[in-house]
Design an enzyme around this catalytic site. Structure first.
Site: not given
Ligand code: ARG
Ligand code: ZN
Length: 422
Positions: A184, A187, A241, A310, A385
């Site tokens: 993405h 990020e 993204r 991420h 994440e």
């Protein structure tokens, strides 16, 4: 013509987010939660859910364009949702965080590399653009040929290279860890961590040789090089993204992390081309996803762990993302994640939540982690994440890069220790 060109380039500007607001929203009952999910699934061309709606009584971050703030607030109030404005003007935050970008590479001088010292600009106190990351990859490989081999997995839609680094002391049949970042574009902490991981394994090899002596590492720092470049471009979009391949209509880009062929398009993605989670015209329709797929398949028989890095939210996620059912061996994945997170959190108290993607974030099918496990047969498949929990979101200040990296590395080390014994 020259004048027209001058005017056009002076007017060309990065996409602006003046008046865009980020709402933190909490649905307090099933009905209002379903409304939120409906907006997420059906109006993702308008509302950018920075975090997915999870379940009743949990908070979701949604970026709303100024033309829709009234409508949005009306809906929130009609359904009696709790909300507050978390970021009042996204454009202001973008301008503040511009200071966090490393200056562009100086033109390469004809200097000789002094033997044993890679020359690169990454220092993990600021975010680096794609050319700087390529320079880093090439310098590391040229300086440590006994530890690092770089090959290309192919090119992106726009022709950017997608390198993979193999970090290994040789031999064959070793257990492997496959790690990637940057699927993405916005990020930024993801490539910033993955490049740092490369540095730690290679340049700091002597401090912990066991991790490389016993494990082959396959690392791809930027899976979405076109999107990543677009987030840095003066005519691009800091909050992009998806990738940058065109669709049939005006909207560009597929969410690469919805394009993998394991229960593809079975929920938590959209067929709206303008949506942030557009899953593409078919599974593996996107060349970037195919490149990663092929790279993974070629080493799948030795690979024990797949990591997809991420941001944001501080979650250590396991499959599945396409169903709320747990994998048969969920307990194994959970236990290892728990040991990793214990060490991660011990560094400076950063809390992480462990669980399956579906159960923590809601359905999302076609993701790389599900495919790694279900399609490539890699048992331990994790999506991490990283920081933060939304204060800065995608625009994590650069002065947190090192702290983030050091704590996540503690978790990765726990996993590496386990891989040695598998
Ligand atoms: N936030 C990530 C995304 O939307 C989470 C993906 C987690 N994996 C999954 N299979 N749902 O892509
Ligand atoms: Zn992501």
């Amino acid at each position: 013509f020259a004048l027209a060109f001058f005017i056009a380039s002076a007017l060309a500007t990065q996409r602006r987010y003046d008046g865009y607001q980020v709402y933190q929203v909490k649905a307090k009952d099933r009905v209002s939660f379903d409304v939120l999910v409906k907006l997420y699934n059906e109006r993702s061309d308008v509302y950018d859910f920075w975090t997915e709606p999870r379940y009743v009584d949990f908070t979701t971050d949604v970026m709303v364009p100024p033309a829709f703030t009234k409508t949005f607030v009306d809906v929130l109030e009609a359904f009696n949702m709790e909300y507050h404005i978390k970021i009042d003007d996204v454009q202001q935050e973008i301008e503040l965080s511009r200071l966090d970008i490393a200056p562009p590479l100086a033109p390469k001088k004809a200097l000789q590399r002094s033997p044993g010292t890679p020359r690169y600009s990454l220092d993990w106190t600021s975010y680096s653009d794609l050319p700087a990351i390529y320079e880093f990859v090439n310098e590391i490989a040229a300086t440590y040929p006994n530890l690092v081999t770089v090959t290309s997995t192919g090119q992106s839609y726009l022709g950017n290279d997608m390198p993979i680094l193999k970090i290994s002391t040789g031999g064959s049949g070793k257990n492997a860890i496959f790690a990637e970042g940057g699927i993405h574009a916005r990020e930024w902490i993801s490539p910033a961590f993955v490049t740092w991981l490369i540095r730690e394994l290679v340049e700091n090899y002597a401090a912990h040789p066991q991790y490389v002596d016993n494990i082959d590492w396959y690392i791809m720092p930027v899976l979405n090089p076109d999107g990543y470049t677009y987030t840095f471009s003066p005519t691009g979009d800091r909050l992009w993204r998806k990738n940058r391949a065109p669709n049939s209509g005006v909207c560009v880009g597929t969410d690469l992390n919805r394009n993998f062929d394991y229960y593809w398009n079975t929920g938590g993605s959209t067929s709206i081309e303008c949506g942030e989670t557009y899953h593409g015209g078919a599974a593996f329709s996107q060349v970037e996803a195919r490149n990663v797929r092929d790279a993974m398949l070629s080493v799948a028989n030795q690979t024990k762990v797949y990591f997809s890095f991420h941001s944001y939210g501080q979650y250590w996620l396991t499959p599945w993302g396409y169903t709320s059912a747990l994998p048969d061996d969920y307990q194994d994945l959970y236990d290892l994640a728990q040991s990793a997170v214990d060490k991660l959190t011990a560094v400076e108290g950063t809390p992480y939540t462990i669980g399956t993607s579906t159960n923590l974030l809601g359905l999302a099918s076609g993701c790389s982690d599900d495919w790694a496990k279900g399609g490539a047969g890699i048992k331990y498949s994790y999506t991490v994440e990283m920081r933060d929990t939304g204060r800065f979101g995608f625009q994590l200040p650069a002065d947190q890069i090192l702290a983030n990296n050091l704590e996540v590395w503690e978790g990765v080390k726990v996993v590496a220790e386990a891989v040695m014994l598998m």
